[in-house]
Design an enzyme around this catalytic site. Structure first.
Site, PDB file in Angstrom:
ATOM      1  N   HIS A   1     -40.717 -94.081  33.441  1.00 47.82           N
ATOM      2  CA  HIS A   1     -40.364 -95.403  33.972  1.00 47.82           C
ATOM      3  C   HIS A   1     -40.132 -96.343  32.806  1.00 47.82           C
ATOM      4  CE1 HIS A   1     -40.518 -99.125  36.273  1.00 47.82           C
ATOM      5  NE2 HIS A   1     -40.213 -98.358  37.304  1.00 47.82           N
TER       6      HIS A   1
ATOM      7  N   ASP B   1     -41.196 -92.212  43.040  1.00 57.76           N
ATOM      8  CA  ASP B   1     -40.281 -91.286  43.716  1.00 57.76           C
ATOM      9  C   ASP B   1     -40.772 -89.853  43.705  1.00 57.76           C
ATOM     10  OD1 ASP B   1     -38.373 -93.143  44.492  1.00 57.76           O
ATOM     11  OD2 ASP B   1     -37.555 -93.225  42.473  1.00 57.76           O
TER      12      ASP B   1
END
Ligand code: CMC
Length: 433
Positions: free
Chosen positions: A308, A366
């Site tokens: 991320h 996700d």
């Protein structure tokens, strides 16, 4: 560094300009470079906006080093545990949690706008049945401004509120319609007796000849997925919404721009990509091969659902999603499904691998959301549309905050030009080709 009030930009011994340092409620201070060009003729260079704060915002705070996520100051863990999605929508839009009366009224308002204009259903027929749902979403959500232009004065708070309500109410209906269209089944109208999530699941799974009774554990799981996706400060799609909105474009057009951006695999498309990746890996024995591919600089493959831009620690949303995943699989008696076993093992191996440790690559939201959505009977190609459904409120809140901001200007970045110098078109340029 935190006490700095300003920075002086020097060129050798000469001071070029004084740059104010701004302090927020929490988080890193920012250097205000607004007047840098005017005073020095210099631009800043920051591809990918690694070091750029693009605006002031009061909506969401992330501490990527500590793995903290707050909506309007409240920790995501508490919101996911104690609130439902519509309460969180209210909080994100208005800044405070609603009282019971405020929530009832908000819920009523949303419920009263879940149907879409009947002519919008014709719009779907222009698409191929095998079109990707996100392609249809971009078209149909974009078309909403052609149907709801009675409240499009972006300077009017009332109109902006009406657009927010319409979008939060209608996006689930459109998402479900995308699914029905791709399967050739008739669209299901919303049922106003049901909650936001129950209604969505019914529009997805019921048919005119077979009603659908939602399992409360699954309803809670989907509600939590929506809460976890509701906002994430200035991510790519939200920044896209803000940039589109900065020109004065209408909110339906701006949210559509956000949906288009979300579709990419590095952003919201990752949940679909995770499931496709797990299916491709297929067996626990193949995990090391895929881990090696992800580490190979000459191979474009990345471990989807890992890494991320902001979190250099566990993504708090991923932790909550992991718990939800366990709850759902237990409820459905699917705990031993191969995909889940694969995901757990992949996570274990990656978290012990030197490459992932050194680069601080942790599972993101996700990684587990795809497995939960799969267990909820949502087809893989619908996953990113589900993300869009949760994120709509965040996009709208940022758009609204930007329009109401007195500092707001059209977004217009500059560049470092590396192309050809000025030159003349040769008189015989066609001949020389
Ligand atoms: N697998 C393998 N290597 C990775 C991965 C990954 N998933 N993610 C980052 N890296 C490596 C990357 O190759 C780079 O290595 P090096 O420094 O040697 O060049 C380093 O880690 C830093 O990566 P980056 O691409 O410079 O970092 P970024 O902040 O620009 O990208 C990201 C963040 C999310 C796009 C990236 O981690 C990624 O592509 N992850 C996979 C896609 C994904 O799961 N996306 C969902 C993000 S969370 C939900 C959302 O926001 O929509």
């Amino acid at each position: 560094m935190n006490n700095l009030r300003s920075l002086t930009l020097n060129d050798d011994a000469q001071s070029l300009c004084e740059l104010p340092v701004l302090t927020g409620t929490t988080g890193p201070n920012v250097i205000d470079v607004q007047h840098l060009y005017r005073e020095t003729g210099l631009f800043t260079y920051d591809p990918g906006f690694n070091s750029t704060a693009s605006c002031r915002s009061t909506i969401t705070f992330i501490d990527g080093e500590e793995g903290v996520l707050l909506y309007r100051g409240y920790p995501i863990e508490q919101l996911a545990e104690q609130c439902n999605f519509l309460e969180v929508c209210y909080l994100i839009l208005k800044g405070e949690l609603p009282t019971t009366t405020q929530l009832d009224s908000f819920q009523h308002n949303i419920t009263m706008h879940t149907m879409v204009h009947d002519q919008l259903t014709n719009f779907f027929k222009g698409f191929r049945r095998d079109a990707h749902p996100m392609a249809i979403m971009v078209g149909v959500v974009g078309a909403l401004s052609a149907f709801y232009h009675d409240a499009l004065d972006i300077r009017s708070k009332k109109d902006r509120e009406m657009c927010s309500i319409r979008l939060i109410a209608k996006v689930p209906t459109i998402v479900a319609m995308c699914h029905k269209y791709s399967t050739g089944l008739p669209f299901m109208y919303p049922n106003n007796k049901l909650s936001y999530v129950e209604n969505f699941l019914r529009m997805m799974h019921a048919t005119p000849c077979d009603d659908y009774q939602a399992n409360p554990v699954l309803v809670r799981a989907l509600d939590r997925i929506l809460i976890l996706h509701a906002d994430h400060e200035q991510n790519a799609s939200t920044s896209t919404v803000r940039l589109a909105g900065s020109s004065g474009a209408n909110p339906f057009a701006c949210i559509t721009a956000g949906i288009a951006c979300l579709w990419g695999a590095a952003h919201g498309g990752a949940n679909e990509a995770v499931l496709n990746m797990l299916e491709k890996i297929g067996d626990v024995s193949k995990i090391p091969e895929f881990i090696n591919k992800a580490k190979d600089k000459n191979d474009p493959f990345r471990l989807m659902g890992f890494g991320h831009r902001v979190y250099k620690n566990h993504d708090p949303r991923a932790r909550l999603m992991r718990t939800t995943c366990h709850e759902v699989l237990n409820e459905l008696g699917l705990h031993d499904i191969k995909l889940f076993e694969l995901a757990l093992e992949l996570e274990r191996i990656a978290l012990e691998d030197e490459y992932f440790i050194e680069k601080k690559l942790y599972p993101n939201v996700d990684f587990y959301s795809g497995i939960v959505l799969h267990a909820l009977g949502i087809p893989t190609n619908m996953f990113t549309a589900m993300f869009a459904m949760g994120r709509t409120v965040g996009w709208i809140a940022h758009w609204d905050e930007m329009i109401a901001d007195p500092e707001q200007k059209i977004g217009r970045p500059r560049q470092l030009y590396t192309g050809a110098m000025r030159r003349d078109v040769p008189a015989d340029h066609r001949k020389s080709n």
